[in-house]
Design a protein around this motif. Structure first.
Motif, PDB file in Angstrom:
ATOM      1  N   THR A  36       0.781  -1.173   0.108  1.00 53.54           N
ATOM      2  CA  THR A  36      -0.294   0.252  -0.157  1.00 53.54           C
ATOM      3  C   THR A  36       0.947   1.764   0.147  1.00 53.54           C
ATOM      4  O   THR A  36       1.505   1.320   0.533  1.00 53.54           O
ATOM      5  N   VAL A  37       0.468   2.080  -1.016  1.00 57.52           N
ATOM      6  CA  VAL A  37       1.065   3.252  -0.911  1.00 57.52           C
ATOM      7  C   VAL A  37       0.085   4.495  -0.841  1.00 57.52           C
ATOM      8  O   VAL A  37      -0.355   4.328  -1.649  1.00 57.52           O
ATOM      9  N   GLY A  42      -1.463  14.207  -4.279  1.00 60.23           N
ATOM     10  CA  GLY A  42      -0.998  13.267  -5.553  1.00 60.23           C
ATOM     11  C   GLY A  42      -2.256  13.480  -6.713  1.00 60.23           C
ATOM     12  O   GLY A  42      -2.329  12.245  -7.769  1.00 60.23           O
ATOM     13  N   ALA A  51       1.748   8.502  -8.215  1.00 59.51           N
ATOM     14  CA  ALA A  51       0.911   8.142  -7.730  1.00 59.51           C
ATOM     15  C   ALA A  51       0.314   6.739  -9.282  1.00 59.51           C
ATOM     16  O   ALA A  51       0.033   5.671  -8.899  1.00 59.51           O
ATOM     17  N   MET A  54       2.892   3.684  -9.239  1.00 58.87           N
ATOM     18  CA  MET A  54       3.112   2.999  -7.977  1.00 58.87           C
ATOM     19  C   MET A  54       2.170   2.023  -8.641  1.00 58.87           C
ATOM     20  O   MET A  54       1.776   0.651  -8.745  1.00 58.87           O
ATOM     21  N   ALA A  55       0.768   2.416  -9.384  1.00 56.91           N
ATOM     22  CA  ALA A  55       0.266   1.403  -9.507  1.00 56.91           C
ATOM     23  C   ALA A  55       0.461   0.957 -10.996  1.00 56.91           C
ATOM     24  O   ALA A  55      -0.482  -0.669 -10.777  1.00 56.91           O
ATOM     25  N   ARG A  60      -2.059  -1.074  -3.972  1.00 56.35           N
ATOM     26  CA  ARG A  60      -2.733  -0.351  -3.600  1.00 56.35           C
ATOM     27  C   ARG A  60      -2.254   0.930  -3.272  1.00 56.35           C
ATOM     28  O   ARG A  60      -1.854   1.570  -2.819  1.00 56.35           O
ATOM     29  N   VAL A  61      -3.009   2.346  -4.085  1.00 58.43           N
ATOM     30  CA  VAL A  61      -2.759   3.595  -3.673  1.00 58.43           C
ATOM     31  C   VAL A  61      -3.434   4.524  -3.481  1.00 58.43           C
ATOM     32  O   VAL A  61      -4.261   4.389  -4.153  1.00 58.43           O
ATOM     33  N   VAL A  87      -6.903   2.090  -6.510  1.00 56.66           N
ATOM     34  CA  VAL A  87      -6.698   3.316  -6.002  1.00 56.66           C
ATOM     35  C   VAL A  87      -7.680   4.082  -5.465  1.00 56.66           C
ATOM     36  O   VAL A  87      -9.304   4.629  -6.069  1.00 56.66           O
TER      37      VAL A  87
END
Ligand SMILES: NC(=O)c1ccc[n+]([C@@H]2O[C@H](COP(=O)([O-])OP(=O)(O)OC[C@H]3O[C@@H](n4cnc5c(N)ncnc54)[C@H](OP(=O)(O)O)[C@@H]3O)[C@@H](O)[C@H]2O)c1
Length: 308
Positions: A36-37, A42, A51, A54-55, A60-61, A87
């Motif tokens: 999880t970020v 974002g 973001a 990362m996705a 999980r953003v 997201v």
């Protein structure tokens, strides 16, 4: 002859600008499935680009934003680009300590994991005050993220190895902190520089405190980036800056690379507390490495946000 000289001069200028704007890209292709970020701010600029990256890597953003309309739109766009439906957005106003506390309470109730915290949101040099009467830059850029990180530190430790990445700026070097007046707000650009210097001290002290606990911390200068920071200024300034940014500033995609590198690369963990530029650990001015000042700022910040 005149035409030839003009073409040659244009070509040289173009190549020079391209060379000036060259950036390293993060080559690490590590996936973040199951992680999880959390990214503050974002919905725009470097944060939105990070973001999305990362996705794309399967995380999980969660983007934490103050404007829910902008946040919803950004979530739709990030989902469409990354093909990742995991997201979401949550409300967070870093200019309001109550909002930060409420956000953390909700986050900790809803989310079982926090693997990467990216303290990205930032205010450029504007002469304004937060709801708690802190200067806007120092309040949002440093104190807001200081409180947020501290309130989420327990979850970061539970999910170790975890990382905290804080966006700073190379302009840190133009100012020093004045402990008699941390809330300094006379010249907005100087306030901005001080807030970005505070981000560096914060990262160093956090890394020191978390040594052996599996939480590592990095500060990142993203380069000078064509993001949406000019939206806080007059239309005339924005027009002038659009031209300057087009010529000298890099894209948001390029600006996000060092943040992504610090989020995924294995080799950065050997440099916890470090200052990263262009996907590499960079050196700081000696005054910005003073552990005593970093500790003093941590304690002063604790008092200012009433953490104790
Ligand atoms: N651009 C550059 O050249 C550059 C250079 C060095 C460092 N940086 C740093 O990079 C980071 C990202 O900036 P950027 O260039 O991507 O700028 P940006 O496009 O203006 O993005 C800033 C983000 O911060 C959010 N934000 C501002 N105040 C907030 C608050 N009180 N609560 C929650 N979110 C808030 C903004 O939300 P709204 O959309 O609602 O305003 C926006 O999402 C900043 O920390 C900045 O200092 C940028």
């Amino acid at each position: 002859m005149y035409l030839l000289c003009t073409i040659a001069a244009s070509l040289i200028s173009f190549l020079f600008l391209k060379w000036l704007k060259r950036r390293r890209f993060c080559m690490d292709v590590k996936r973040l499935d199951g992680k999880t970020v959390l990214i503050t701010g974002g919905n725009s600029g470097i944060g939105k680009e990070t973001a999305t990256a990362m996705a794309i890597r399967g995380a999980r953003v969660i983007i934490a934003c103050r404007d829910m309309e902008k946040a919803e739109k950004a979530v739709r766009e990030i989902k469409a680009t990354s093909h990742n439906l995991n997201v979401l957005h949550m409300h967070l106003d870093l200019a309001n300590m109550r909002s930060i506390r409420d956000f953390c309470k909700t986050f900790l109730q809803r989310e079982k994991r926090l693997d990467i915290l990216i303290n990205n949101a930032g205010m450029p040099s504007v002469l304004d005050w937060t709801d708690d009467s802190f200067s806007m830059c120092f309040g949002v850029n440093h104190l807001g993220h200081f409180l947020l990180t501290n309130l989420l530190l327990g979850r970061l430790k539970e999910c170790a190895p975890s990382r905290v990445i804080t966006l700073t700026c190379s302009a840190y070097k133009y100012q020093k902190l004045d402990f008699q007046d941390l809330n300094y707000n006379l010249f907005p650009f100087f306030t901005y520089c001080r807030s970005k210097l505070a981000n560096i001290y914060f990262t160093q002290e956090l890394a020191r405190m978390m040594e052996g606990k599996g939480v590592t911390a990095y500060s990142v200068h993203p380069g000078y980036v064509q993001s949406n920071w000019t939206c806080h200024y007059s239309i005339l300034f924005r027009i002038v800056m659009q031209v300057i940014m087009f010529m000298f500033f890099v894209s948001c995609e390029a600006g996000a690379q060092t943040v992504i590198h610090c989020a995924v690369a294995d080799e950065v963990t050997a440099h916890s507390g470090g200052y990263f530029v262009d996907c590499r650990c960079a050196s700081l001015r000696p005054f910005a490495k003073d552990a005593g000042v970093a500790r003093k700022l941590w304690e002063a910040s604790e008092r200012m946000v009433k953490l104790a």
